[in-house]
Design an enzyme around this catalytic site. Structure first.
Site, short mmCIF file in Angstrom:
data_model
loop_
_atom_site.label_atom_id
_atom_site.label_comp_id
_atom_site.label_asym_id
_atom_site.label_seq_id
_atom_site.Cartn_x
_atom_site.Cartn_y
_atom_site.Cartn_z
CB SER A 45 -0.91 0.01 1.23
OG SER A 45 -1.79 1.13 1.19
CD GLU A 46 -0.50 5.08 -3.81
OE1 GLU A 46 -0.74 6.26 -4.05
OE2 GLU A 46 -0.60 4.18 -4.66
CG ASN A 47 -1.09 3.90 3.34
OD1 ASN A 47 -1.06 2.90 2.62
ND2 ASN A 47 -1.71 3.90 4.50
#
Length: 224
Positions: A45-47
């Site tokens: 997840s890019e967060n």
């Protein structure tokens, strides 16, 4: 099973053991629940999470664990957490094997628009451009038409293009398309669909790589 979940399940079948996989917002997030048994993938997840797990049950929700779309997630044993800069360094450095993205439109050359609608406010590009440029393989998961019945697989994009990079696979509730140097190739038909029914809901030109019977047989093998 709803169309969105059917699409997510088919996308899960395109994953291979050991893949590092980024799941975009929308239908792609559902793929976390449809990773086939017997293979191990690492959901990114890019967060800032590597090792995202299936959707949590109501009693498992941790408000401190969310994906890039702010939806609650679980994490697998051994998951790692890092800042946004490190997350995008993974993407831009070519360390994501597969990105599964939602789209507003995809054209007959496999280019996508998924970040802005003209005339509406834009909060930011997010990671879509980076994922298209940095991932080794890109899969699009989308409903075939809009709520108004207009095709989302179009001859020319009406929305701002996200990247000139072509995607590799397009999965809708009607079937599956591969993208090659010449454009779109229909390789699977969903149950109850025919080549003509797909053509009637698709503005873009596409080729049929196999006969209708061969496509249906290919589809049956995938589902086994």
């Amino acid at each position: 099973m709803s169309n969105k979940h059917m699409i997510a399940k088919r996308a899960g079948l395109a994953l291979e053991d050991g893949d590092i996989v980024n799941l975009g917002i929308g239908i792609p997030t559902l793929v976390a629940d449809y990773v086939p048994e017997g293979i191990k993938v690492y959901l990114h997840s890019e967060n800032g999470i590597l090792g995202v797990g299936p959707t949590p049950q109501p009693d498992e929700v941790d408000k401190n664990l969310v994906n890039a779309g702010k939806l609650p997630v679980t994490v697998e044993q051994g998951a790692s957490f890092f800042d946004s800069a490190s997350s995008f360094a993974m993407i831009r450095g070519g360390h994501i094997d597969v990105s599964i993205l939602g789209v507003l439109q995809v054209d007959e050359n496999g280019r996508v628009a998924n970040w802005a609608v003209p005339g509406k406010s834009v909060l930011g590009v997010g990671g879509a451009m980076d994922l298209l440029e940095g991932s080794r393989k890109v899969i699009v998961t989308t409903l075939h038409t809009t709520k108004e019945g207009e095709s989302k697989i179009v001859k020319d994009l009406q929305y701002p293009v996200t990247s000139l990079r072509k995607v590799d696979l397009i999965i809708t509730e009607l079937g599956v398309f591969e993208v090659d140097e010449e454009g779109l190739v229909l390789i699977e038909l969903s149950t109850g669909q025919t080549i003509e029914s797909v053509k009637s809901k698709t503005d873009a030109r596409f080729r049929v790589g196999l006969s209708c019977e061969e496509i249906l047989e290919n589809n049956r093998r995938v589902k086994q």
